[in-house]
Design a protein around this motif. Structure first.
Motif, PDB file in Angstrom:
ATOM      1  N   GLU A 149     -22.672  17.186  71.109  1.00 17.29           N
ATOM      2  CA  GLU A 149     -21.350  16.980  71.264  1.00 17.29           C
ATOM      3  C   GLU A 149     -20.496  17.204  70.012  1.00 17.29           C
ATOM      4  N   PRO A 150     -19.423  17.715  70.004  1.00 14.97           N
ATOM      5  CA  PRO A 150     -18.554  17.981  68.712  1.00 14.97           C
ATOM      6  C   PRO A 150     -18.442  16.683  67.947  1.00 14.97           C
ATOM      7  N   ILE A 151     -18.174  15.734  68.321  1.00 13.82           N
ATOM      8  CA  ILE A 151     -17.981  14.401  67.565  1.00 13.82           C
ATOM      9  C   ILE A 151     -19.366  14.117  66.934  1.00 13.82           C
ATOM     10  N   GLU A 152     -20.483  14.329  67.517  1.00 14.58           N
ATOM     11  CA  GLU A 152     -21.755  13.961  67.129  1.00 14.58           C
ATOM     12  C   GLU A 152     -21.831  15.021  65.568  1.00 14.58           C
ATOM     13  N   LEU A 153     -21.533  16.063  65.939  1.00 16.04           N
ATOM     14  CA  LEU A 153     -21.819  17.273  64.969  1.00 16.04           C
ATOM     15  C   LEU A 153     -20.920  17.002  63.596  1.00 16.04           C
ATOM     16  N   ILE A 180      -5.692  25.710  81.224  1.00 15.30           N
ATOM     17  CA  ILE A 180      -7.133  25.529  81.244  1.00 15.30           C
ATOM     18  C   ILE A 180      -7.600  24.482  82.438  1.00 15.30           C
ATOM     19  N   GLY A 181      -6.520  23.911  83.165  1.00 11.42           N
ATOM     20  CA  GLY A 181      -6.750  23.328  84.368  1.00 11.42           C
ATOM     21  C   GLY A 181      -6.344  21.665  84.042  1.00 11.42           C
ATOM     22  N   GLU A 182      -6.114  20.834  85.196  1.00 13.86           N
ATOM     23  CA  GLU A 182      -5.425  19.392  84.755  1.00 13.86           C
ATOM     24  C   GLU A 182      -6.711  18.597  84.224  1.00 13.86           C
ATOM     25  N   THR A 183      -8.168  18.727  84.513  1.00 11.46           N
ATOM     26  CA  THR A 183      -9.001  17.950  84.288  1.00 11.46           C
ATOM     27  C   THR A 183      -9.476  18.174  82.728  1.00 11.46           C
ATOM     28  N   LEU A 184      -9.623  19.466  82.428  1.00 14.43           N
ATOM     29  CA  LEU A 184     -10.034  19.741  80.938  1.00 14.43           C
ATOM     30  C   LEU A 184      -8.826  19.289  80.196  1.00 14.43           C
ATOM     31  N   ALA A 185      -7.618  19.716  80.466  1.00  9.94           N
ATOM     32  CA  ALA A 185      -6.298  19.309  79.764  1.00  9.94           C
ATOM     33  C   ALA A 185      -6.318  17.775  79.448  1.00  9.94           C
ATOM     34  N   LYS A 186      -6.616  17.149  80.278  1.00 10.63           N
ATOM     35  CA  LYS A 186      -6.706  15.670  80.189  1.00 10.63           C
ATOM     36  C   LYS A 186      -7.810  15.110  79.252  1.00 10.63           C
ATOM     37  N   ARG A 187      -8.825  15.672  79.427  1.00 11.09           N
ATOM     38  CA  ARG A 187      -9.790  15.362  78.354  1.00 11.09           C
ATOM     39  C   ARG A 187      -9.439  15.930  76.914  1.00 11.09           C
ATOM     40  N   ARG A 222      -6.641  16.308  75.608  1.00 12.02           N
ATOM     41  CA  ARG A 222      -5.576  15.231  75.062  1.00 12.02           C
ATOM     42  C   ARG A 222      -6.183  13.924  74.503  1.00 12.02           C
ATOM     43  N   GLU A 223      -7.244  13.495  75.245  1.00  9.78           N
ATOM     44  CA  GLU A 223      -7.939  12.243  74.692  1.00  9.78           C
ATOM     45  C   GLU A 223      -8.685  12.678  73.632  1.00  9.78           C
ATOM     46  N   GLU A 224      -9.681  13.727  73.578  1.00 11.02           N
ATOM     47  CA  GLU A 224     -10.263  14.115  72.666  1.00 11.02           C
ATOM     48  C   GLU A 224      -9.367  14.208  71.260  1.00 11.02           C
ATOM     49  N   CYS A 261      -7.614  13.138  65.829  1.00  6.77           N
ATOM     50  CA  CYS A 261      -6.670  12.885  65.027  1.00  6.77           C
ATOM     51  C   CYS A 261      -6.322  11.312  64.168  1.00  6.77           C
ATOM     52  N   GLY A 262      -7.018  10.537  65.095  1.00  2.00           N
ATOM     53  CA  GLY A 262      -7.077   9.175  64.566  1.00  2.00           C
ATOM     54  C   GLY A 262      -8.040   9.004  63.833  1.00  2.00           C
ATOM     55  N   VAL A 263      -9.455   9.642  63.847  1.00  3.04           N
ATOM     56  CA  VAL A 263     -10.395   9.276  63.002  1.00  3.04           C
ATOM     57  C   VAL A 263     -10.614  10.291  61.800  1.00  3.04           C
ATOM     58  N   TYR A 264     -10.224  11.390  61.924  1.00  2.00           N
ATOM     59  CA  TYR A 264     -10.417  12.379  60.963  1.00  2.00           C
ATOM     60  C   TYR A 264      -8.965  12.610  60.205  1.00  2.00           C
ATOM     61  N   PRO A 265      -9.096  12.691  58.681  1.00  2.00           N
ATOM     62  CA  PRO A 265      -7.884  13.090  58.047  1.00  2.00           C
ATOM     63  C   PRO A 265      -7.171  14.475  58.444  1.00  2.00           C
TER      64      PRO A 265
END
Length: 527
Positions: free
Chosen positions: A148-152, A218-225, A227-229, A234-238
């Motif tokens: 997972e990107p966050i894990e990396l 990219i489709g609604e499902t991927l777009a929603k995901r 935005r959440e990611e 943006c909240g965690v990394y500088p």
């Protein structure tokens, strides 16, 4: 604006570092491709229309599919003169990589998204941290099922001790990989595996992440995901801070798939925008600034038989300050002799071009008849010695035995050239004058045998010796040093610079020796 200042602003000199098989040489090829330096991905067309990796010019590298020696390449991109050094990924060739890192101003670190941060990457990142070298990270192989990107990103921060700052974010992964959102440029680049470099039709400009154009792309499902990611990221990394990057406090991170040309253009666009121009260099006596009028240069690499048909030997020099000019008289500091370069060359892997001038950040080749050693300095007269060119204590030792007495001259010349290049180290036992070859890894021994045979027509056997380690010994306490030398006479050797080396065959005895001689310094590196 002076010629020197103008050229300084253009220069970008960086090394590519990674663990083996992370895709380092592939991304090197793609950077050259995007830079217009080659016209066929992963290939230089030969007369038979076969393909070979551009940076892996040695036959053994082509046969094994690994990088054994640093390759120097150059191209122009968006107003900057890019100098790219592709370093060996294999740990057995660490020293070549470490020396290369003394000749660059920044680094590009490639990480495999499937395997994450690997051991070799950790070691190389420690070296860049020691030198405060700015690093940009490219997470490769996003078209494969991986971590997972966050894990990396967490792993980068935890294992490499540097703050991650993602400038792009993947949309899906593996079979679901749809592209990336460029945080740096506020746009989406859609993924379409292809050989062409034209991705303009696959770029969707998105200035607002909540724009419905994102859903259409990219489709609604991927777009929603996404935005959440992005909200989480943006909240965690500088936010990106160029000054923090230049201080090597953060590493900008990009995602892509080099084999598919994806994410490479965004990477190189960012590099030419933020990567530093030539930086100051430390010497034993002072700091040398690149904008100084007087020329200084450092020999950081030597390679014999770069072109086997010409039986040549090339010394690679990094220009550190001033302007280097063809046929101008300079001082070779170690010897004190005058040196002129009749045919200084610039490189694109195995291709060469004679140049009349070179500027700070440039890497040029000098025809060498045995004049140079790694670490040599050329100036306009000032006696300087640049610091940081390392020798590492080897862990494998062999006596090199000539298999054909009729080829003694070729054998001796080949060993001399290869050890001067840094392929291996040579030690001369004080007691017997015996010549012992020391290497970091076993693959270096294969390289020595291969190159002796193919380049010098000499064959050798390696005879094992009892030693398992070596270190350089020094002390200001002459009495204790003399006592040590007498007691360990049969275990002492001298390196090629005549420095004292202690060779040991038992680690417990070595630790005990250090305790018994507290006034002595036992160093595992020498520069």
């Amino acid at each position: 604006m002076s010629e020197l200042t103008e050229e300084l602003n253009k220069r970008l000199t960086f090394a590519i570092i990674s663990h083996p098989d992370a895709g380092k040489t592939t991304i090197t090829e793609k950077l050259l491709l995007f830079g217009g330096a080659i016209h066929m991905a992963g290939a230089v067309k030969s007369k038979r229309n076969s393909t070979k990796t551009t940076s892996d010019f040695m036959k053994m590298e082509q046969e094994r599919g690994i990088s054994i020696s640093t390759s120097v390449m150059g191209f122009d991109y968006k107003g900057r003169e890019v100098r790219l050094l592709d370093t060996p990924g294999h740990a057995d060739f660490s020293e070549d990589t470490y020396r290369t890192l003394t000749a660059v101003d920044s680094a590009l670190m490639v990480i495999d998204s499937v395997k994450g941060v690997e051991e070799r990457t950790k070691t190389l990142c420690e070296i860049t941290a020691m030198r405060a070298t700015p690093v940009i990270t490219y997470i490769n192989k996003m078209d494969r099922e991986g971590r997972e990107p966050i894990e990396l990103l967490d792993e980068i921060e935890e294992e490499l001790k540097i703050k991650a700052c993602p400038l792009s974010w993947p949309i899906g992964q593996g079979q679901q990989f749809k592209g990336v959102y460029s945080i740096y440029e506020n746009r989406i680049i859609l993924f379409n595996p292809r050989e062409t470099l034209d991705t303009s039709s696959e770029v969707v400009e998105i200035t607002d992440i909540n724009d419905s154009a994102l859903d259409d792309a990219i489709g609604e499902t991927l777009a929603k995901r996404l935005r959440e990611e992005l909200e989480l990221v943006c909240g965690v990394y500088p936010e990106f801070d160029k000054d923090e990057y230049l201080k090597a406090k953060i590493t900008p991170v990009f995602f892509g798939s080099a084999i598919n040309n994806f994410g490479v253009r965004e990477l190189i666009d960012s590099m030419v925008d933020i990567a530093p121009e030539p930086l100051p260099r430390a010497t034993e006596s002072r700091i040398v600034s690149p904008d100084e009028d007087k020329f200084t240069g450092l020999i950081f690499k030597i390679h014999a038989n770069l072109n086997p048909r010409h039986r040549d030997r090339i010394a690679f020099m990094r220009i550190n300050s001033g302007i280097f000019e063809r046929n101008k008289a300079y001082t070779h500091v170690r010897s004190g002799k005058t040196y002129k370069a009749a045919n200084p060359t610039a490189f694109m892997a195995q291709d060469r071009e004679i140049i009349d001038k070179a500027f700070p950040g440039d890497i040029i080749g000098l025809h060498d008849t045995g004049t140079f050693k790694i670490g040599d300095v050329i100036t306009e007269g000032e006696k300087l010695q640049f610091t940081g060119i390392p020798n590492f204590a080897p862990s494998i030792f062999r006596i090199a035995q000539n298999k054909d007495p009729l080829k003694s001259k070729q054998f001796d010349q080949g060993l001399q050239h290869l050890t001067e290049e840094g392929v291996a180290q040579v030690f001369y036992k004080v007691s017997t004058k015996e010549r012992i070859i020391g290497v970091v890894g076993p693959l270096q021994l294969e390289v020595i045998q291969y190159r002796l045979d193919n380049e010098y027509k000499a064959k050798c056997n390696f005879i094992p010796v009892e030693y398992i380690g070596a270190c350089w010994v020094s002390s200001s306490n002459k009495e204790q040093l003399n006592k040590f030398e007498k007691f360990f006479y049969s275990h002492l050797a001298k390196d090629k610079t005549d420095k004292l080396v202690y060779m040991y065959s038992n680690k417990w005895v070595f630790e005990r020796t250090k305790e018994e001689y507290p006034e002595l310094t036992f160093a595992t590196t020498s520069d």
